[in-house]
Write an enzyme that holds these catalytic residues in place. Structure first.
Site, short mmCIF file in Angstrom:
data_model
loop_
_atom_site.label_atom_id
_atom_site.label_comp_id
_atom_site.label_asym_id
_atom_site.label_seq_id
_atom_site.Cartn_x
_atom_site.Cartn_y
_atom_site.Cartn_z
N LYS A 185 1.04 -0.95 -0.16
CA LYS A 185 0.27 0.20 -0.27
C LYS A 185 0.92 1.05 -0.17
O LYS A 185 0.94 1.85 0.90
CB LYS A 185 -0.59 -0.38 1.11
N ASP A 217 -5.42 -2.88 -2.32
CA ASP A 217 -6.76 -2.24 -2.26
C ASP A 217 -7.24 -3.32 -4.35
O ASP A 217 -8.12 -4.23 -4.18
CB ASP A 217 -7.38 -1.34 -2.21
N ASP A 241 -2.50 -12.38 5.31
CA ASP A 241 -3.15 -13.25 6.10
C ASP A 241 -4.61 -13.01 4.92
O ASP A 241 -5.65 -13.91 5.14
CB ASP A 241 -3.26 -12.82 7.64
N ASP A 245 -6.82 -15.05 2.72
CA ASP A 245 -8.51 -16.32 3.14
C ASP A 245 -9.48 -15.60 1.43
O ASP A 245 -10.44 -17.41 1.77
CB ASP A 245 -8.88 -15.42 4.02
#
Ligand code: GGG
Length: 351
Positions: A185, A217, A241, A245
Site C-alpha cells: 500500500k 486494494d 493473511d 482467505d
C-alpha cells in the site's frame, strides 16, 4: 524422521487426525511427538505455548499444526490468547516465510465463488511474510488526554526482513512461471514504500523474473476479476493473511488451502517447517465431524516435500486428494455430505 503434532483447538484435532492417518499410511520411518497448543494448552498448563511444547518443537524435523482459537478465552490478556501459540512458534523458530498455494482442483470450478471460466485458471502461490508487520510492532491501549480509550499497533519492517522474503518470492517465481507480483500500500504507508523499494532492489538479481506491483486494494479486486494473471504473490503479514482467505474462496473453500511456514533452519532431512491449514479453529462446527480435512492433509504433503525431502510421497498424497475431489467425495463446505473421517477414508483408499 520426527514430526511434532500440535492439533490445538476446535476442529484442529479432527482435521489433524486425518492428516496423521495419511502420514502413517506411508511406508516411511516416522515417529510422532505430541504437544499442546492454544486454548487447550492454556487450560492444561496456564499458557497457550508451554515450555514442553517448545521443547518438543526443537526436537522435531517438522511440525504438523492444526488450528488455534477459542472464544472462551477472548477476554484473556493478549499474551495468553490461544492465537499466541502459532504467532509464538513462528517467531521463536524463525519461520518467516509462509507459502500458501491456491490451485483449482479439477471438478471444483463450480464450487468457486467465481465464474467457472475465470476460476479454472487459478494456480497461484502467495508468499506471506510471517515475522514482522503490524502483528509484531509495538502495541497497546492507553487513555487520550481527554480520557478516551485508544488502541494502537505499529506496522514496521526493516529492509533485511523485506529482502529475505522477497528472495523467497523471486526464487519461487523462478521455479514456476517466472512472474512475481509484490503487493503493498505504497501510496499511503511508509512501510510499504520501503517494501517496494527493497523488492525492486532485490529484483536486480532476478532479471529472468517479471516483477509487478499492486496496491492491496487493487489486488483484492484483481484476485476476483482475473485470478489467472497471478503466478507468485509476495506480500506482508497482514495483507497475506487477508488475501489468502480471499483466494481460498476463489478455489472453492478455505478447507482446501494448506500452508508451509519455513525459515533458515536445516535438519538432517530437509528444511525445518511448520505446516498448517490456513483455516482457523471454527468453534461453531467443532466436534461435529463435518470439517474438511483436505487442507490439513495437503499441509502434510507440504511437510513431506519441504521438511522430509519425500517429493514422491508428497505427489502421491496430492494426487489422492485430487482424485477424492474429482470422484465427488465432498464435505459440506463444497456442497457434499461426506464427514471428516469419510474424506480421510477416501484419501487413504486412493493412496
Ligand atoms: N491454522 C491456522 C490458525 O490456527 N489460525 C489462527 C490464527 O491465529 N492465525 C493467525 C495468523 O495466521 O496470522
Amino acid at each position: 524422521m520426527k514430526i511434532a503434532v500440535f492439533a490445538g483447538d476446535g476442529i484442529g484435532p479432527e482435521v489433524t487426525e486425518q492428516a496423521v492417518r495419511v502420514l502413517q499410511h506411508l511406508p516411511l520411518p516416522l515417529s510422532l511427538l505430541v504437544g499442546d497448543v492454544g486454548g487447550y494448552a492454556y487450560q492444561r498448563h496456564g499458557h497457550p505455548l508451554p515450555e514442553e511444547t517448545l521443547a518438543c518443537a526443537a526436537e522435531a524435523d517438522a511440525i504438523l499444526f492444526g488450528a488455534v482459537g477459542d472464544p472462551r478465552y477472548d477476554q484473556l490478556d493478549r499474551h495468553l490468547r490461544p492465537e499466541q501459540a502459532v504467532l509464538g512458534l513462528r517467531k521463536a523458530l524463525g519461520l518467516f516465510a509462509n507459502l500458501r498455494p491456491a490451485k483449482m482442483f479439477g471438478g471444483m470450478e463450480s464450487a468457486s465463488a467465481l465464474k467457472p471460466a475465470i476460476a479454472g485458471a487459478i494456480d497461484l502461490l502467495i508468499v506471506r511474510e510471517l515475522n514482522g508487520d503490524i502483528y509484531f510492532g509495538k502495541k497497546g491501549t492507553e487513555r487520550t488526554a481527554s480520557g478516551l480509550r485508544r488502541g494502537y499497533d505499529v506496522m514496521s519492517y526493516d529492509e533485511s526482513e523485506v529482502r529475505r522474503i522477497a528472495i523467497i518470492g523471486f526464487e519461487a517465481a523462478r521455479k514456476r512461471q517466472g512472474r512475481l507480483c509484490s503487493i503493498d500500500k505504497a501510496n499511503v504507508l511508509e512501510t510499504s514504500q520501503l517494501w517496494r523499494d527493497v523488492v525492486i532492489e532485490t529484483g536486480q538479481d532476478y532479471p529472468d523474473v517479471t516483477l509487478s506491483h499492486l496496491y492491496v486494494d487493487n489486488a483484492a479486486m484483481q484476485l476476483v476479476r482475473d485470478p489467472g494473471q497471478f503466478d507468485v504473490i509476495v506480500t506482508g503479514n497482514l495483507f497475506g493473511d487477508i488475501l489468502s482467505d480471499q483466494a481460498s474462496m476463489c478455489v472453492g473453500s478455505i478447507g482446501l488451502l494448506a500452508s508451509a511456514s519455513l525459515g533458515e533452519r536445516a535438519t538432517e532431512h530437509g528444511t525445518f517447517g511448520l505446516y498448517e491449514p490456513i483455516h482457523g479453529s471454527a468453534p461453531d462446527i467443532a466436534g461435529m465431524g463435518i470439517a474438511n480435512p483436505l487442507a490439513a492433509i495437503l499441509s502434510a504433503a507440504d511437510l513431506l516435500r519441504h521438511s522430509l525431502r519425500q517429493a514422491a510421497a508428497a505427489d502421491q498424497v496430492e494426487r489422492a486428494v485430487a482424485a477424492t475431489l474429482r470422484d465427488g467425495v465432498l464435505g459440506r463446505d463444497l456442497g457434499g455430505d461426506a464427514s471428516t473421517s469419510q474424506i480421510g477414508d477416501a484419501v487413504l483408499e486412493r493412496l
